[in-house]
Write an enzyme that holds these catalytic residues in place. Structure first.
Site, PDB file in Angstrom:
ATOM      1  N   SER A 139       0.831  -1.203   0.000  1.00 36.50           N
ATOM      2  CA  SER A 139       0.000   0.000   0.000  1.00 36.50           C
ATOM      3  C   SER A 139       0.866   1.255   0.000  1.00 36.50           C
ATOM      4  O   SER A 139       1.663   1.452  -0.926  1.00 36.50           O
ATOM      5  CB  SER A 139      -0.967  -0.066   1.184  1.00 36.50           C
ATOM      6  OG  SER A 139      -2.037   0.801   0.989  1.00 36.50           O
ATOM      7  N   ASP A 155      -9.672  -6.040  -3.739  1.00 41.80           N
ATOM      8  CA  ASP A 155      -9.191  -4.998  -2.824  1.00 41.80           C
ATOM      9  C   ASP A 155     -10.251  -3.901  -2.724  1.00 41.80           C
ATOM     10  O   ASP A 155     -10.538  -3.222  -3.713  1.00 41.80           O
ATOM     11  CB  ASP A 155      -7.860  -4.442  -3.372  1.00 41.80           C
ATOM     12  CG  ASP A 155      -7.165  -3.490  -2.410  1.00 41.80           C
ATOM     13  OD1 ASP A 155      -7.867  -2.797  -1.656  1.00 41.80           O
ATOM     14  OD2 ASP A 155      -5.925  -3.429  -2.433  1.00 41.80           O
ATOM     15  N   HIS A 173      -7.724  -5.744   0.837  1.00 46.49           N
ATOM     16  CA  HIS A 173      -6.495  -4.947   0.898  1.00 46.49           C
ATOM     17  C   HIS A 173      -5.476  -5.459   1.924  1.00 46.49           C
ATOM     18  O   HIS A 173      -4.322  -5.707   1.589  1.00 46.49           O
ATOM     19  CB  HIS A 173      -6.875  -3.505   1.214  1.00 46.49           C
ATOM     20  CG  HIS A 173      -5.736  -2.549   1.125  1.00 46.49           C
ATOM     21  ND1 HIS A 173      -5.100  -2.256  -0.061  1.00 46.49           N
ATOM     22  CD2 HIS A 173      -5.088  -1.835   2.084  1.00 46.49           C
ATOM     23  CE1 HIS A 173      -4.121  -1.387   0.166  1.00 46.49           C
ATOM     24  NE2 HIS A 173      -4.094  -1.124   1.462  1.00 46.49           N
TER      25      HIS A 173
HETATM   26  N1  LIG Z   1      -6.136   1.836   7.891  1.00 43.43           N
HETATM   27  C1  LIG Z   1      -5.794   3.103   7.294  1.00 43.43           C
HETATM   28  C2  LIG Z   1      -6.346   3.179   5.893  1.00 43.43           C
HETATM   29  C3  LIG Z   1      -5.445   2.518   4.934  1.00 43.43           C
HETATM   30  O1  LIG Z   1      -4.518   1.857   5.306  1.00 43.43           O
HETATM   31  C4  LIG Z   1      -5.704   2.731   3.493  1.00 43.43           C
HETATM   32  C5  LIG Z   1      -6.940   3.176   3.060  1.00 43.43           C
HETATM   33  C6  LIG Z   1      -7.176   3.377   1.695  1.00 43.43           C
HETATM   34  C7  LIG Z   1      -6.174   3.123   0.778  1.00 43.43           C
HETATM   35  C8  LIG Z   1      -4.946   2.674   1.219  1.00 43.43           C
HETATM   36  C9  LIG Z   1      -4.708   2.484   2.587  1.00 43.43           C
HETATM   37  N2  LIG Z   1      -3.477   2.095   3.060  1.00 43.43           N
HETATM   38  C10 LIG Z   1      -2.322   2.271   2.426  1.00 43.43           C
HETATM   39  O2  LIG Z   1      -1.247   2.221   2.979  1.00 43.43           O
HETATM   40  C11 LIG Z   1      -6.295   4.258   8.133  1.00 43.43           C
HETATM   41  O3  LIG Z   1      -6.782   4.046   9.233  1.00 43.43           O
HETATM   42  O4  LIG Z   1      -6.131   5.393   7.697  1.00 43.43           O
END
Ligand SMILES: N[C@@H](CC(=O)c1ccccc1NC=O)C(=O)O
Length: 435
Positions: free
Chosen positions: A275, A381, A413
């Protein structure tokens, strides 16, 4: 920020204790997943004073992680037992979180008879900056496989250290939208467990040293998270370029210390990320002048990796916010929020830092002549759309000079790291040069 150049092998070996990673007789695996994430999991690397609220906005917007997997503290990480360095025979343990294993079939269901030896060792919470500069999240974790089926944990000073066996080092950068305090270096523990398992099986089957030298998972400072405020934690106030500065500092630490046994990692390593960790992995091979860092923190001590592996990566944030695919349009505000927290509010700035949209010819800033990128994505995802790898792929194809492989995975994801099996299989393929 200063870079860490005072480290002698003795300093490094004093950084913590090795913990054994045992076999599990249950799935041919070891209990790697419970407590793999969460502040403090596996080491001192997490953040403080926070707890996952399953109803917080990020969980609501992004689905969150299972509290069981994200909040169970485990001091020792993957499959390791309590206590410190153990050269004693380890009794295999059952996975403590069965849900973590349900949908990823291990490559082998029957563990070869390796007797009581562990499949590897973990040292976690190793600071990569000098004590005067290191904040709580300036740490990394190292796993080494048990190459020769002994009960002797690695000693960086010993000529017979497993690191001598050669092979490729895998360095991993976790995700969490640059801000989630529950996704730390310890989130690599499930995949690390599977990788050590692959390595042990390889050694047992062929008698030859496995192609895997060891694993490193990096923590870095995080940006503030509205659902998990930590105003007094200086490692939770990061804003670009802090995240990439920390990753580069960690890589430079790896190049200086002997963990990597006089330099195996210096010539043979790959960089993987999940990510936003994938974003950081790509940024790590772009010219550091792009980040306007002080010269010491941007100095490259390690030669660049021979391959990048991005799992469910974010490659074009401005593109997503400008025109999210229909099925992801409900995430637009949430993306805008975490991107602003990480990079500020200027959308042109987002374009300049993201690997699919950055100006110039960054692929040429990544020196090896033979270099590979593996783009891994799942169509299931729910947080990152497939078109992120399309954008990345198109950009790489435009510039040329790099061998690109697209791998379709499955699951949601965070399944990539929570389950870890598929991630490990793909990384094993890359270190074995099959992918
Ligand atoms: N759990 C994360 C959200 C997250 O990890 C995320 C959400 C949308 C697209 C990508 C993500 N993470 C990428 O590192 C949060 O709390 O902000």
């Amino acid at each position: 920020m200063r870079s860490y150049n005072a480290t002698s092998p003795a300093d490094w070996s004093a950084a913590g204790a090795w913990h054994t990673v045992p076999w599990s007789p249950v799935h041919g695996l070891h209990g790697v997943a419970a407590g793999a994430t969460g502040p403090g999991a596996g080491n001192s690397s997490g953040s403080t004073g926070d707890s996952r609220d399953s109803t917080d906005i990020s969980s609501a917007a992004f689905g969150g992680h299972s509290p069981a997997a994200s909040t169970t503290p485990s001091q020792d990480g993957p499959g390791s037992r309590s206590g410190t360095t153990s050269a004693a025979p380890s009794t295999p343990t059952s996975p403590t979180s069965p849900t973590s294993f349900t949908s990823t079939a291990p490559t082998a269901t029957t563990a070869p008879d390796l007797g009581p030896s562990p499949i590897g060792w973990l040292k976690s919470g190793i600071p990569y900056l000098p004590p005067t500069d290191a904040l709580q999240l300036h740490t990394l974790d190292v796993w080494v496989p048990n190459h020769d089926n002994t009960n002797v944990p690695p000693d960086p000073l010993s000529p017979s250290s497993p690191s001598e066996a050669g092979g490729t080092w895998i360095v991993y950068i976790h995700g969490g939208a640059w801000r989630d305090p529950f996704i730390t270096s310890a989130s690599f523990a499930p995949a690390a467990g599977y990788l050590l398992h692959h390595a042990a099986e390889h050694a047992a089957g062929s008698g030859a040293p496995p192609p895997l030298a060891g694993l490193v998972s990096i923590n870095y400072r995080l940006s503030p998270h509205p659902s998990h405020p930590a105003p007094r934690d200086p490692s939770r106030q990061a804003r670009h370029p802090d995240h990439i500065a920390d990753v580069l500092a960690a890589l430079s630490f790896l190049g200086r210390v002997c963990i990597i046994k006089g330099g195996a990692v210096k010539t043979n390593w790959i960089l993987a990320g999940h990510s936003c960790g994938a974003t950081l992995a790509f940024q790590a091979v772009m010219h550091p002048a792009r980040w306007k860092l002080s010269s010491s923190s941007s100095s490259h001590v390690l030669p660049p990796p021979r391959a990048l592996v991005g799992f469910n990566g974010l490659y074009d944030l401005a593109g997503f916010v400008a025109a999210p695919p229909l099925a992801y349009a409900h995430l637009r505000d949430a993306y805008r929020e975490f991107t602003t927290a990480a990079f500020g509010g200027d959308e042109d700035g987002w374009r300049a830092v993201c690997p699919a949209s950055a100006g110039g010819q960054w692929v040429q800033e990544w020196p090896p002549t033979k270099k590979s990128v593996v783009l891994v994505q799942s169509r299931e995802d729910s947080l990152v759309p497939w078109d992120q790898i399309d954008a990345m792929h198109a950009r790489l194809a435009d510039e040329g000079g790099v061998n690109v492989t697209v791998v379709e995975s499955d699951g949601d994801h965070d399944d990539a790291w929570k389950k870890g099996g598929r991630m490990a299989d793909i990384l094993w393929g890359v270190v074995s040069e099959k992918v």
